[in-house]
Design a protein around this motif. Structure first.
Motif, PDB file in Angstrom:
ATOM      1  N   TRP A   1      -5.080  -3.528   8.557  1.00 21.02           N
ATOM      2  CA  TRP A   1      -4.845  -3.720   7.115  1.00 21.02           C
ATOM      3  C   TRP A   1      -4.707  -5.198   6.757  1.00 21.02           C
ATOM      4  N   GLU A   2      -3.941  -5.948   7.536  1.00 18.69           N
ATOM      5  CA  GLU A   2      -3.762  -7.362   7.225  1.00 18.69           C
ATOM      6  C   GLU A   2      -5.077  -8.118   7.339  1.00 18.69           C
TER       7      GLU A   2
ATOM      8  N   GLY B   1      -2.391   0.570   3.740  1.00 16.92           N
ATOM      9  CA  GLY B   1      -2.429   0.975   5.138  1.00 16.92           C
ATOM     10  C   GLY B   1      -2.748   2.423   5.361  1.00 16.92           C
TER      11      GLY B   1
ATOM     12  N   THR C   1       2.277  -5.976   4.115  1.00 15.12           N
ATOM     13  CA  THR C   1       2.037  -5.942   5.550  1.00 15.12           C
ATOM     14  C   THR C   1       3.241  -5.373   6.294  1.00 15.12           C
TER      15      THR C   1
ATOM     16  N   GLU D   1       0.713  -3.403  12.563  1.00 13.16           N
ATOM     17  CA  GLU D   1      -0.595  -3.719  11.990  1.00 13.16           C
ATOM     18  C   GLU D   1      -1.705  -3.047  12.792  1.00 13.16           C
TER      19      GLU D   1
END
Length: 375
Positions: A215-216, A333, A241, A212
């Motif tokens: 994006w999350e 992402g 994710t 990560e």
């Protein structure tokens, strides 16, 4: 048409950008590849596949790239159409009778390619295990009531795009989407070991874990009432994710809404939509122009923004410099693969760090550097 290109400049500039991004900590692992007029122009990589101190990421490392794979699905559908195995304006229910439920009998393959079927929604409590159950998800999608009359609007079918078109392919060919992709697309192009829907178990070890990078948090910041959160990604367990993508069960599942690939394989696929690559061309020039032409142009009901779409591809995305002669698909992402019809250029970027679109400039920087070298 002969084009002048400073290939050494392209490779040097791309390598400088990739290495700088990894060294800065903004990126962890990157692949970038490009073809020009059917010939390899760039095949570069930087960073690690397993984080600091881990194994180096190479050009042959597989990277799950989420919805970048929708471009592979669209390409498979067009190859089948070119062979006369399906027709864009045939109702999906002609191939898959159960899909006609709740007024979807008139929804066509064209509607599916343009996200216009009206079924972008997942069951609210769907789990990752259910997501990976092909028969269960196809039955669930077929049983959904459309949110709008098919063909009257377009709204991004984030997950359901894969089952709607994938099951249509399966009913027509008798092959799973993964096997159909292999037979009709990747084997002819010599990339059957580098571009997949579901991975063979033997390829898990070649696949870089995702991490990560914002994006999350971007998804978390979206109000739960916005259409994308409410319908396309209704609960956290099926958000796109790193946690989901690093599950072996997910990577092994045949999910044509996404894809696992190398950048060089994705760039080769798009190059073969523009012309011959080692004697192989996937589509006729007329079919490519038709598939990449503007089919939908307006507000997307799920993304809540204006988008131009071809048949299964987005047109004029930021990494394409907004030029509508470029077509392809991006993934959650920041990965992307596309073809630039004006320049005879194809480009792909894969990445192991999932970043927020609000701060992401990597694909645009790289593609701009390549475009500037192509005269």
């Amino acid at each position: 048409m002969q084009r002048r290109v400073r290939a050494d400049d392209v490779r040097a500039r791309a390598g400088e950008i990739l290495d700088g991004l990894v060294a800065s900590g903004r990126e962890s692992g990157l692949q970038a590849a490009a073809y020009l007029d059917g010939e390899p122009l760039l095949d570069a990589h930087a960073g690690r596949a397993d984080g600091p101190g881990g194994r180096p990421l190479t050009s042959g490392t597989l990277v799950h790239s989420f919805s970048t794979g929708k471009g592979f699905t669209a390409t498979l559908v067009h190859v089948l159409a070119e062979r006369g195995l399906l027709d864009y304006d045939t109702p999906i229910a002609r191939y898959w009778p159960e899909f006609a439920e709740h007024g979807k009998g008139r929804a066509t393959v064209r509607h599916a390619l343009t996200h216009a079927v009206g079924v972008p929604q997942l069951p609210a409590a769907v789990t990752p295990a259910e997501l990976c159950d092909w028969d269960a998800m196809c039955a669930a999608v077929a049983a959904q009531r459309p949110l709008w009359e098919p063909g009257t609007a377009s709204g991004y079918h984030g997950w359901t795009f894969g089952w709607i078109l994938g099951e249509t392919v399966r009913r027509i060919t008798g092959l799973t989407p993964a096997d159909a992709l292999r037979r009709y697309v990747t084997e002819p192009l010599g990339i059957a070991d580098e571009l997949y829907f579901g991975l063979p178990r033997s390829e898990l070890a070649r696949t870089a874990p995702l991490v990560e990078g914002g994006w999350e948090a971007y998804l978390e910041a979206l109000p739960p009432t916005v259409p994308f959160r409410r319908y396309v990604a209704p609960n956290r367990s099926v958000w796109t994710t790193a946690e989901l993508a690093n599950r072996a069960s997910y990577l092994l599942s045949d999910l044509p809404a996404g894809g696992t690939t190398t950048a060089r394989a994705a760039a080769r696929l798009y190059a073969a939509l523009l012309g011959e690559v080692d004697g192989v061309r996937l589509l006729s020039p007329e079919r490519t122009a038709y598939a990449a032409g503007v089919a939908v142009d307006g507000k997307d009901l799920m993304l809540m923004a204006r988008h131009a779409k071809g048949l299964g591809y987005f047109l004029g995305l930021p990494a394409m410099a907004g030029e509508r002669t470029a077509f392809g698909h991006h993934g959650s992402g920041g990965s992307i693969a596309f073809a630039d019809r004006e320049r005879g250029l194809s480009f792909a970027l894969t990445r192991t760090r999932l970043v927020s679109p609000r701060s992401d400039t990597t694909a645009r920087r790289l593609s701009d550097a390549i475009r500037s070298a192509v005269a």
